[in-house]
Design a protein around this motif. Structure first.
Motif: not given
Length: 588
Positions: A253-265
């Motif tokens: 998860a990174t800030r800009d990939n498809e898992y950006s919401d998980l990165y944020w959390a």
């Protein structure tokens, strides 16, 4: 009649099982053969819990071993090589430690039943899938430092990440950051990262306690640091997470990939909630000289009014210190005051002395001559090793609150009065003065509690822990909640607490009436959703539901924990139906 009774009992038992996690002794609990097969599937990494304090209790009493344990029980090193031991006395629950009678039975109590000593993400995935299949509680642990009891749990399978020790410093570039970065496994502790950073001439944001794991609850919960006024919180540094989610999937998860919401959390929204982190990539800042300063004085030959006026003056000087990039740790009782240390990354010693000079002048005006020591160090690690205090464990009860800058600016008199009442009553104040506003952190996007951005003082209040005086500990804990924290909350009701250093509301009276468990009383921080997460909470709930759709991850006072309760026997059950169903089963 008997057939109807039996059918009713089976139906109620099935309902109880559905409402609660499977618990040792339940029909759903895996057999020894099933555990053996699981162990084989994870390369023999399953560890059956034997409490660390076992040599201190009959029938396994060993005087020599027990003496060693007792002497080292309040240092982190005693616990973090164990797959089950925790450093918080409340959650160790007095079931098996060196300070209770030899004759007292050594039980599992609130410890996990098994732990998986993971060395690969695949071990985590299989552990998650096994626990989901058998409806077993999961706890995620690295070192056992957690003082909210989130790294232990009765009847649980622990996912022990302590030996995920991969560590690399490398170049990193995306549209938000370009520079050096550190990628570290979830088991990497602060001192290991600091030593690697020293060799590469970079600085890593990490905790003041060097044995805390940086990729776990530290960064996931926010993470303050002696470098925070220069670079921000631990969560502000994160560039990438690698994680196993609630379905056992591997995710980057990174800030800009498809898992950006998980990165944020994951970046500030609490650990052990959305998945199990296997590694974290964070910014590594250029190495610089770092200065340090200690200062002490006492109330000798001055009045108490003068002593606390000196503390009030220090509050007024804090903004200038932290805005210059320094971070201060200070503590005081009702008789002594100490800054230990004031850390100045890339601030020459002479400049640090100039920054503190207004406070020294204040003290002179008040008739106080402090003892001051300062030194310039070539690097952060040398300053850290030379000036940071050793931090013991299992020695105190804690309460915490974030004090906004506006309180110092507009109501310093009220703040000092509250601190005075608390310390005059016998507690110790520990303060962290810092500035982690957007002006410091720059371009970051994460779920850090918004109150951090306005905070000037991260307050911790402590009272001594006594292993053999339950009644006094109960009284102190109630005082912490009902008196000490209430005073600070009243001063800044729209602020909150650092989730990694918080006040816990516990019902010790009932907890100790049942030897092997925590009670189901209100052990949570009141309104923890507001005071730990603020406006981010609804979004974090949605992200948890997405990546942990079967709600396999639970941790006290974390996102979603309000849906669960821990009963007096330690069983983890869904709120509402669980208690009624279990009571019905007992009546039958």
């Amino acid at each position: 009649m008997f057939a109807l009774f039996a059918a009713s009992l089976l139906a109620v038992s099935a309902q109880a099982s559905a409402a609660c996690r499977c618990f040792p002794g339940d029909a759903c609990w895996p057999s020894e053969n099933v555990w053996t097969q699981f162990n084989q599937s994870i390369d023999g990494r399953l560890v059956k819990t034997v409490p660390l304090g076992t040599p201190c209790h009959a029938p396994n009493y060993d005087a020599a071993k027990c003496t060693i344990l007792r002497d080292g029980w309040t240092v982190p090193e005693e616990h973090y090589e164990s797959s089950s031991s925790v450093m918080a006395p409340f959650f160790a629950n007095g079931t098996c430690d060196p300070f209770h009678p030899v004759s007292k039975p050594c039980t599992l109590g609130n410890y996990a039943v098994y732990a998986v000593n993971v060395t690969t993400p695949a071990h985590i995935s299989k552990a998650v899938q096994f626990a989901t299949k058998h409806d077993i509680r999961i706890v995620v642990r690295n070192t056992g430092h957690d003082y909210s009891g989130r790294s232990t749990g009765a009847g649980a399978l622990g996912i022990w990440t302590h030996y995920l020790k991969d560590l690399e410093i490398h170049d990193y570039k995306d549209k938000h950051y370009s520079g050096k970065a550190i990628t570290m496994g979830a088991g990497v502790q602060g001192f290991e990262a600091y030593e690697a950073a020293e060799k590469a001439n970079v600085q890593i944001v990490g905790g003041e306690c060097p044995t805390v794991g940086l990729a776990g609850g530290y960064s996931q919960g926010g993470g303050h640091s002696a470098l925070s006024s220069r670079y921000g919180l631990g969560a502000d540094q994160v560039l990438q997470w690698q994680v196993v989610d609630g379905q056992g999937n591997f995710i980057t998860a990174t800030r800009d990939n498809e898992y950006s919401d998980l990165y944020w959390a994951l970046s500030g929204g609490g650990g052990g909630t959305y998945g199990v982190v296997t590694s974290m990539t964070s910014k590594a800042h250029p190495g610089t000289p770092v200065s340090g300063l200690n200062m002490t004085f006492t109330n000798a030959k001055i009045s108490q009014d003068t002593f606390y006026e000196a503390i009030a003056r220090f509050h007024t000087r804090l903004p200038a210190l932290v805005d210059a990039g320094a971070m201060s740790i200070w503590f005081y009782t009702n008789t002594s005051f100490a800054i230990s240390p004031l850390t100045g990354p890339n601030i020459p010693e002479d400049d640090l002395l100039k920054l503190i000079q207004p406070f020294v002048s204040d003290l002179k005006e008040l008739g106080i001559t402090p003892t001051v020591y300062s030194k310039q160090f070539p690097s952060y690690l040398s300053q850290f090793n030379g000036m940071q205090q050793e931090i013991g464990v299992g020695e105190a009860q804690y309460g915490g609150w974030l004090i906004p800058r506006s309180v110092v600016q507009n109501n310093n008199k009220g703040l000092t009065a509250a601190y005075r009442q608390i310390t005059e009553d016998g507690a110790t104040f520990i303060g962290v003065g810092l500035n982690v506003s957007r002006q410091v952190t720059g371009d970051v996007s994460n779920s850090v509690f918004p109150g951090w951005r306005d905070a000037l003082i991260a307050t911790t209040i402590t009272t001594p822990w006594k292993w053999d005086n339950d009644k006094e500990m109960l009284a102190n804990q109630r005082k912490m909640t009902d008196s000490y924290m209430a005073k600070l909350t009243a001063l800044s009701p729209n602020s909150g607490a650092y989730m990694n250093e918080v006040n816990l509301v516990l019902d010790l009276e009932h907890r100790y009436s049942v030897l092997t468990s925590l009670s189901q009383a209100d052990f949570r921080q009141p309104n923890f959703q507001k005071f730990f997460f603020g406006k981010n909470y609804p979004a974090l709930q949605k992200i948890k539901a997405k990546y942990d759709s079967k709600d396999i991850f639970y941790a006290r006072t974390n996102v979603g924990s309000e849906a669960w309760e821990e009963r007096k026997d330690g069983r983890l059950c869904r709120v509402g139906q669980s208690s009624r169903t279990a009571e019905h089963a007992r009546d039958l």
